[in-house]
Every structure is written in structure tokens, then in C-alpha cells.
Enzyme design. Sequence first.
Site, PDB file in Angstrom:
ATOM      1  N   ASP A 115       0.658  -0.836   0.299  1.00 13.30           N
ATOM      2  CA  ASP A 115      -0.175  -0.238   0.019  1.00 13.30           C
ATOM      3  C   ASP A 115       0.730   1.214   0.503  1.00 13.30           C
ATOM      4  O   ASP A 115       1.977   1.468   1.207  1.00 13.30           O
ATOM      5  CB  ASP A 115      -0.828  -0.332   0.863  1.00 13.30           C
ATOM      6  CG  ASP A 115      -1.943   1.050   1.350  1.00 13.30           C
ATOM      7  OD1 ASP A 115      -2.759   1.567   0.174  1.00 13.30           O
ATOM      8  OD2 ASP A 115      -1.679   2.054   2.297  1.00 13.30           O
ATOM      9  N   THR A 171      -3.117   4.809  -3.323  1.00  8.25           N
ATOM     10  CA  THR A 171      -2.378   5.800  -2.874  1.00  8.25           C
ATOM     11  C   THR A 171      -0.776   5.514  -4.017  1.00  8.25           C
ATOM     12  O   THR A 171       0.100   6.261  -4.036  1.00  8.25           O
ATOM     13  CB  THR A 171      -2.163   5.168  -1.420  1.00  8.25           C
ATOM     14  OG1 THR A 171      -2.086   4.228  -1.766  1.00  8.25           O
ATOM     15  CG2 THR A 171      -3.387   6.182  -0.418  1.00  8.25           C
ATOM     16  N   THR A 172      -0.483   4.685  -4.501  1.00  4.88           N
ATOM     17  CA  THR A 172       0.526   4.564  -5.287  1.00  4.88           C
ATOM     18  C   THR A 172       0.297   5.188  -6.433  1.00  4.88           C
ATOM     19  O   THR A 172       1.543   5.875  -6.704  1.00  4.88           O
ATOM     20  CB  THR A 172       0.773   2.853  -5.169  1.00  4.88           C
ATOM     21  OG1 THR A 172       0.389   2.188  -4.330  1.00  4.88           O
ATOM     22  CG2 THR A 172       2.413   2.765  -5.907  1.00  4.88           C
ATOM     23  N   ASP A 178      -8.897  -1.016   1.995  1.00  5.33           N
ATOM     24  CA  ASP A 178      -8.997  -0.512   0.386  1.00  5.33           C
ATOM     25  C   ASP A 178     -10.489  -0.847  -0.539  1.00  5.33           C
ATOM     26  O   ASP A 178     -11.038   0.630  -0.671  1.00  5.33           O
ATOM     27  CB  ASP A 178      -7.544  -1.315  -0.477  1.00  5.33           C
ATOM     28  CG  ASP A 178      -5.990  -0.419  -0.078  1.00  5.33           C
ATOM     29  OD1 ASP A 178      -6.260   0.729   0.428  1.00  5.33           O
ATOM     30  OD2 ASP A 178      -5.292  -0.216  -0.526  1.00  5.33           O
TER      31      ASP A 178
END
Lengths: 530, 533
Positions: free
Chosen positions: A65, A98-99, A398
Site C-alpha cells: 500500500d 495511493t501508489t 482499501d
Amino acid sequence: MTAKGNQGGSNNMAAFKDKEKPMHVRQSNITAAKSVADAIRTSLGPKGMDKMIQSGNGDVTITNDGATILKQMQVLHPAAKMLVELSKAQDIEAGDGTTTVVVIAGSLLDAASRLLLKGIHPTIISEAFEKAATKSVEILTGMAIPVQLSDRDSLLKSATTSLSSKVVSQHSSLLSPLAVDAVMKVIDPAVAVNVDLRDIKIIKKLGGTVDDTELIDGLCLDAKASGSGPHRMEKAKVGLVQFCISPPKTDMENNVIVSDYAQMDRILREERQYILNIVKQIKKVGCNVLFIQKSILRDALSDLGEHFLGKMKIMVVKDIEREDIEFICKSLGCKPIASLDHFTPEMLGSAELVEEVQLGSGKAVKVTGVAIPGRTVSIVVRGSNKLVLDEAERSIHDALCVIRCLVKKRALIAGGGAPEIEISMRLAEYANTLSGLEQYCFREFAGALEVIPYTLAENAGLHPVSTVTELRHRHSLGEKTAGINVRKGAITNILEENVVQPLLVSTSAITLAAETVRSIMKIDDIVNTH
Amino acid sequence: MVSLQPVSIFRPGAEEEKGETARLSAFVGAIAIGDLIKSTLGPKGMDKILQSMDPHKGIQVTNDGATILKAIGVDNPAAKVLVDISKVQDDEVGDGTTSVTVLACELLREAELLIGQKLHPQTIIAGWRRSSDEAVRALTAAAVDNSSNPEKFREDLMNIARTTLSSKILTQQKDQFSKLAVDAVMRLKGSCNLEAIQIIKKLGGRLSDSYLDEGFLLDKKVGVNQPKRIEKARILIANTAMDADKIKVFGSRVKVDSVAKVAELELAEKEKMKEKVNKILKHNCTVFINRQLIYNYPEQLFADAGVMAIEHADFEGVERLALVTGGEIVSTFDNPEKVKLGYCDLIEEVMIGEDVLLKFSGVALGEACTIVLRGATQQILDEAERSLHDALCVLSQTVKETRIVFGGGCSEMLMAHAVNELASKTPGKEAIAMESFAKALRQLPIIIADNAGFDSAELISQLRAAHAQGQNKAGLEMNEGQVGDMQKLGITESFQVKRQVVLSASEAAEMILRVDDIIRAAPRRRGQDNRPC
């Protein structure tokens, strides 16, 4: 007045030449931010790799994550810190991607540094990027497929896509229905516009495998039934008390003065009597399960009280945190009781079954069959070791966020790099209609977005350049949903592979990344303060 | 025999810089400060990262002169004066903090040259005084007042807000934020109480997701089991301890001889609490907001009475709440009839980002409103707040002093032109000083053009020619890099801000120029530390 400056012909439009120091500062900012992006690039996509992070005190985290990796990295450079914040903002806004957002930001910065070298003023780049981001959102919205919350299939697909890059991906057939059910339980699908994820309680218990993760319709508490009382209670009447069942204590300091032995005896007796009174009152009301709030001032439950309650066959769960009180009330339909006078039947909640279950090495208290169920659920996550357990929790979070995004904005788009390549191509087309420096910036912006399919292919072990060119070719033929099929290692219609993601994740990734890049572009100095 | 040793009249450790050296160090310090923040000026000005020495403290990204100057620690006395005037400008009018520092610095730069030409500082000062009077006179003559026409005045306000915001991070959303700021200020209806405008920052979303909400937002939660939505709320705002009232004498304690008596005491304490709650309920309020904690027992009593009780509201929140709802903050509850309760139409929970907040709408003070800012990073949010604060300050100043002037270097050129005219009519050395004043004023547009990467020499000479020909609305248009009509482009600034910039910059420069001796007092000697360690 002279002719329009940015046509390039007039003489008052010298190319922007930066002074020495600002140029260095800008380059250092871009380099630092890019290296952050490069660090987590390899964890993008279903074939992305995990990172092992060892913190200063020796704790190890293994995660895929982006937000978690960056949070643990503890970067020092100010520009790098901004990227960390960026991924945090994406975590809040969308929860997933988020990446992606950091990788896009890194690529945009790369593009910006190329533009700077060509002598374009940073504010022009910043303005153009803002416009390009707005345009990209338009294009994305145009591509989106509206989805109904009743369409369980689509929801499942998007949760599965989100889970596919995680370590728990092989359990996605179990976890994605779990995530969908959990969210659907806590909202009213007809009217909801947002989901409060605090209504979903996630409890981690070591032991078992991820397969044993379950959704509990009711309440699960990370606590154990104490003392000699029963550990299982059917047809439970649950009371939630905020007062203490222990010898009395005043807010002021008090001393009990004992002058002889007989008096001591009497004091002990009185103490016994006092506690017995409380317990009797509890029994009289018909309560048979007691949750007791933790108290820092004194014992919430003295040994004597525990003993009496056990004798009365009342199940006791103690040390409930004050923050949890509201959640418990909401789940069980009971009301907290702050004094003995208020201990009346209507304050109690009722449930079919309250039991203490053994979960691996720990225990948990499960409440099921609640009479007046509130809109809350609990999820018990299991895992064979702490690292897997933590990562499983993050993955479930997530997946929940993905469903929440769909509740917020009910539209889906294809995954597998398809939207990015489509935006990139359409933006490049659109750029041709612009004039001046803006066109150039739009082109670079469009090119920068290709980083997502490129990285996806790279991480999957495909040849990145040939994959991206093939992808672009297919899109130019009008196949808007063509994407990288990582499983087959080819370009296919990604919708058939059920790879979909919420629109909100993509739009917020692009807008947030563009906003951060713009604010980094505007910096020309780093001043040390005291 | 007279000793050749210089006579030292200072204590050892004290330093003195005299005459030329003192002046030089003052100039160098002031000019360094000016150069540092010069690059933030104008619509294409750049931001700076402020990095604290303390690695745990975060970083700031800002374009605001006052914020930058506040953060850097300066040792040079002249530099300190410049930092101070930017602070004063911030307090006084809120905007133009960079301009005032840069102008003062440019004035000193000119003064250095003049002193090199053997002009006496006092002559320079005399010339400057006349110049600044003339500049302000010219500025006043050029100012436009549209306050009689509400529609046009609003347009003016919008333009001012846009001009202020165009140099900040909000430049891409300046239309939206100008509207936000103007709406917020117009709600104040002439009062300049910026306290009534609350700014809440929430991470996530993008800047354009920010919005203005009428009413007031409080970042707190309602107690368990209490109504989450109250219409026509009567609000009692209190600052009182809700555990038992204790005797506040240290070491006071009760002595009893049996546990039953302790239980009795405990009960009595509880009764006391109940009494207090009953007293509060007697105020006939439906909402009770306390700055301190409300414990479980009173919370339950309030829940029983159907009163919404909010604990641990922060001090600022309570003060502001009292202001906007028109209530009083009370800490004793003996005279219900004397206490003024706050009022609002509706209290409900709203969700912003991931957080739940309480929204008070339809508050007694109709002027009150909340601006919710959203943004990608904390730095962006902080900077957006500062920018918006600047805009709000300027707007509220403009509402008070309704005259406006044109921006984009137009006013500076206008003043420079007027000062030059006067100089050409003035006999004597003062004229040279006045010319230098005009030159310093002209530096501002030059810097603006330089920051945007345009050919400043070319642009400024064009602009100067335009003003000489009587086009007194000509200014710099920084998107295309050309001279344009500021009225048509809608680049306006507050008269008050501009006047303040000229006045305080020339005053500060004058003050620094008058200095011919810097004395640093000897640091206070610390006595020997005899404490045991």
C-alpha cells in the site's frame, strides 16, 4: 502595444531563464520527489512487489500500500514530504490508488522538468497542468459506466480489482463479497452519499489463515469474558455500564480511619454489602450480560464484584474503551448507564447469543442476533502471522474504500491502464487545438500519464515499450476499453476480464497529483528557519 | 603621557559600529532581506519552502512575505526593522507585506548610491518626505470611489480579491475564491469582524471543492444517546467543570470511619452533580456546550432530558460560538433569567472528508459564515488559508475605505511620474533625492516583470512612456507580457493598502537612513551556576 507575447515572434518575450539558485532548488525538489515516486513504482499493479520496511525500533512491516510505505519511510526532503502528504490525501479522499497518485505525480514532475529546461516559465506550466487535469477529468467522466448500488456484480468486480495487487489476492473471492456486504449493511443504498467507515469495526486476531476472516452481523469485541461467570449466554439482555462496581471512592481524597479490630471487620462487611447491593440491582432488572467501561480512577470491577456477578450467572466483559461506547450502543440498540439509578430494563439491549470465542491465541466476544440491529458490522480478520494480518487489514480497508467511492460517485471505469492511455491520447489530440506554450505543456502532461500502463507492463514482466505502443494502437482504433491483461500478458478488452475501478479513484488521483505538482513548481527557494 | 590606548566606554563584550560602517551594515542587511523575498512579488512570483531546523516540525510552502519574514531569524538590526514593518503591514491591512519590504529595500539601495555621491542623509530624508507626500497626493487623486453604486462596488471587490489572489496558490481558482471571499465579507455588512468568518481546513479533495457555508462548524461530537439534530436550538455555552465541584484547597481530604460513609459521600457528590445539571436544565436550553469535559453521569442526565451536550469544545471554538450565536459563556448557573442563551435554527451532523462535524445554521449573528477549504496536502491547505486571509483582510479594509487604485505597477508608475514632475520643479539637492524615490517606486513593476521572465527594461520604458503621455491607467499585463489598460483588465487594488505601503516603506527607510551608529549591548553575563546538578 506590441503583438501577443506568447506567439514567440515579438522581442519582449525572451525565453524564461531562471536565476541560478532557484533553478537548483527546483531541480533538487524535482529530483527528491521523483526518487520517492521511483521508490514505490514497483509496487503498482497486480504483479507489483511488496516492500519490507524496518522501522527504527525494529518493527517490520510488509506492505504493497503506497500510503503505508510512504508513511513509514520518514523522508526528510521537504518536497518529498509533500508527496507523502499527497498519498495521505488520496487515502482520505478515495482510499485506494495511493501508489498510482504518487507515480503520476513523479511522472508529471519529470515532464515539468523537461519543460523548464526548454525555458518555459513555471507558472505557465502550472496553469497548463491545471487545465489539463480538468480536461482529463472530463475525458474520464465521459468514459465512465454508471453503476447502481444494487448491481452487486459490478461492486464485486471493483473490489476484486483493488485486492488483486495485494498479498491476499488469492482470497479475493472471499474478501470482496465481505467488503461489499459490510458497506451495504451500514448504509441505506437509496439515499446514501457517503459511508462512514467507522461504522465498520475491524478486529485483527492472530492465528488461522486469511480464509477464516469473517463478517459478523452484530458486534465483535476484542475482549474476553472475565471471572467465573458464564462465557456463553443465549437470549442475552445486555447492559452497558459506565459506573464502577467496586468499593466507593469520592472525588475528594478520603481516609477511612480504623481504630480497632472490630471496626475493620465492619468495614469489610460494609464493603461487601455495598457491592452486593449493586449486583443485586443488576440482577433484578434482568440483565445477564454486562459490559463495563474502563475507568482510570479506580477499579472498574473489583474482584469481589466479579465473584458476585459470577455467582449470579451474569456474563461480564470489562475494560471497554470510552471511544467504543457509541459504537456498541449503535450496534446493540442499548444505552449506556452511568449510574445505578438509571439501571432499568429499557436501557438494555437484547441479542440472541453472546459468546466468547477462541480465536487463535486470543479471545473475542461475539454478539449475534441483535433484536434492534443498528447499521454497523464487525469484521474479524485472521492471518497466520502479524505481517500478513496487518497487510490483510489494510487490503480490506482499501476494498471498503473502493466500495465507498462507488457510493460517493456511482460510476466505474475500466482498469489495466486503459483510462490513462485513453486520456493521454485524447489530451494529445486536444492539445492540437490549442496555441502557444500551453499546447506544449498539454503534450507533456499527456505523455506523463503513460507512466501508468508503462509501469504496469514493466512490473508484469512484459516489454513496456511494445506493450504501451500496442495499447496506444488499439485505442487509436477506437477500442476504448483495451487494457493490459496481466494474467495473459497481452492487450485485451479489459472489461471482459472484469478489471474495473471506481471513477473517483482515477479522477482524484489525477487532480490531486496535478495540484501537488503545481505547488512544487511554484517553489523557488528553501529557507531554513529557526 | 597620554595613553595611546583607545578609551573604552563600553563594558567588554559590547560592540559599536560607527559612521560609514554602521550605515553599510544597515544597508547590507536591509537589501539582503529585500532580495530574499523579491522573487515572491507579482502574479508570477514564486513560493518558498520554509524548513524548520527541528526535523519533527513540518514544512511550510508560502508566498506571503510576512510569513516568510516571521519565520527567518535575523540578527541584523536594519533587517529587523524591515521584518517589523511587514508585520505591521500584515496587522494593519493584511496584504502588501512583500511590497512594503521590497519598496523599503529599494529605497535604501538608492540611498546608498546617493550617500556615495556625498549627499547628506538629512537632505535625502527631506527629499523623500516631500516625495512621499507628493506620491500619496497623486495616488489619492487617481483613486476611484464606486461605493455609491452597489453593483459596481461589488465588481470592484471581486477585482481586488482576484488581484490579491492572483499571486497566490489559489490563482487558478481565483474566480471561485474571490467570490467566496467577497460573499463572506459582504455578509459582514460593513463590520470588519473577521472573527465571524471561520476557516476550516480538511485534507482531501481539491481546492475547487472548497465552499462557503452559512453558519458555523464545530469539530466535535454529540454525546452518546443524545439527539443528533436539533431545530430552533437554544444554546447554553459554558466553561465549567462537570465532575464534582471540589474544594480547591490543596490537601483537603475527608476522614470517615466506615465504608458506608464513603458511599454516602460518593452519593452526595453525585447528588451535587445532579443538582448542577438540573440548574443547567433550568435555563431551558436544548443544547449545552462545555469547554471542559462532561463525564458519563452528567452526560446521561442530559441524554435523559433530551439535551444535546457537547464536551471539550476548544477555547477558540467556544468564543466564536458565543459570538455567532449571540450567547454568553457562563460558569455559574444560579441566575437562569440573567443568562443570555445563544440561538440557531438548526444543528446537525455533516460529514466532510472522513470527519463528522456539527453544523450550526441560521445563527443569530447572520454575518457569520464558514469557509471549508479542501486540498491535496497540508501545505497547500495552510497556504490557501493564508491567501484567503489576506484577501479577506483587504476586502474588509476596502469596505471601510471604499476607494480603489489600479494595480499591475500602474499606481507605482503614476506616483513615480508625479514625484519626477515635482523633482524637475524643485531647485536644490533635494531634487536628486526625489528622483531616487521615483526610481525606487519604479523598481516594483520592474521586479514584477522580471519574476515573470519578461524583458523588464523594454516593458518599463513602454509603461513609463504611456504614463508620460497621460495614460494613467496603463499597467503591466503579466499573462502576455505587455502594457495594458488596468481598468479594462480589472486589476485593481485597495487604496488603503497602497497608501500604507508607500507611507510605511518610506518611514522605515528613513529611520534606517538616520542611523549612524549601531551599539550592541554586551550580553548579560550569567552568574556562575552553583546549583547542584
